[in-house]
Scaffold this active site. Sequence first.
Site: not given
Ligand code: UDP
Length: 350
Positions: A34, A92, A141, A145, A228
Amino acid sequence: MKKILVVGGAGYIGSHMVLALQDAGHEVVVFDNLSQGHADAVRGAELVVGDLRAPREIDLCLASRSFDLVMHFAAFAYVGESVAKPEIYYENNVLGSLNLLAAMRRSGVDKFVFSSTCATYGEPGQLPIAESHPQNPINPYGRSKLMVEQVLLDYGRAYGVSSISLRYFNAAGCDVQGRAGERHDPETHLIPLVLAEAMRVRNGGDPAGTKLEVFGGDFATPDGSCARDYIHVSDLVRAHLLAAERLLNGEVGQDRPAEFYNLANGNGFSVLDVIRACEAVTGIPIRYRMAPRRAGDPAVLVGDARLAEEVLGWRPQFTDLPSIVRTAWNWMSRGPVGQANEWNAHEVEP
Ligand code: UDP
């Protein structure tokens, strides 16, 4: 019906997994400390509160029940935090997984589904990224993994554990029936942050007071923001069900006891695409500020999931942004998180 242990079943993806397993008629037990998860996210399943870093706790959980298969979602997953505090990531994510695998061996469970990540690939050399792409993670990270993936290869050969690791691209969206959703603290993911801004404005907040930032507008993409591969959480958990079936049918064998599959849409959507999709779904204009690039963000991450399609028969159903965003907005619109109830949710079709 099988008996399945979902480690991390109170978290975002884990809680969706529990629902999918229950919908498929399986008996589920959740083990979760949790730290990120929520006890009220576990419904209709036994919740064992325990920590993977305490071998006795996971040993007890497994020894007192006979599971057919274990799914493992319990990990820390903030890239930036992993750079600042690598110790907690290795403890973890790596040590916790080793303790879990040891407890499985002691209680005779030999089938394992593991949440892995596209962060194991590092900086993409070619796009879309297939499973054969070199794995050179660029943060603790991703390394944590990848280490577990490698452990699974060795344990498969030496101890007969058969496993499937699923490398997720950007998990997004919420249960279509609004039964589960995304609740991170702190929230760092793009879609919930954009929708939180829409909610703030809907609740009377000044649009000019936006705190939403777009990290980088000068990437080599058509609109300059990062692209993405967003993959709906319900599509993700369906792939786990198929992976579990493959393991339970004995299709992952001695010669190749550990398998690895990407789970991706194959489409890249930019940060600005996401904001526009959230505006279209919510009907609320969303303002943002341009901000510097976030450390370690590649311009484009898009996955090739053809192997999962060929072998597991998996294909994502949510392939466009609005259909993903609608499910997240449905969840968020249910009211203050934690006070959600069954009655004000409605089903969203893919
Ligand atoms: N991103 C952004 N503003 C935010 C959070 C994320 O521009 O406040 C961008 C980030 O740089 C990436 C995409 O959104 O290109 C997705 O980010 P997220 O953190 O959701 O997932 P990640 O790709 O880090 O797993």
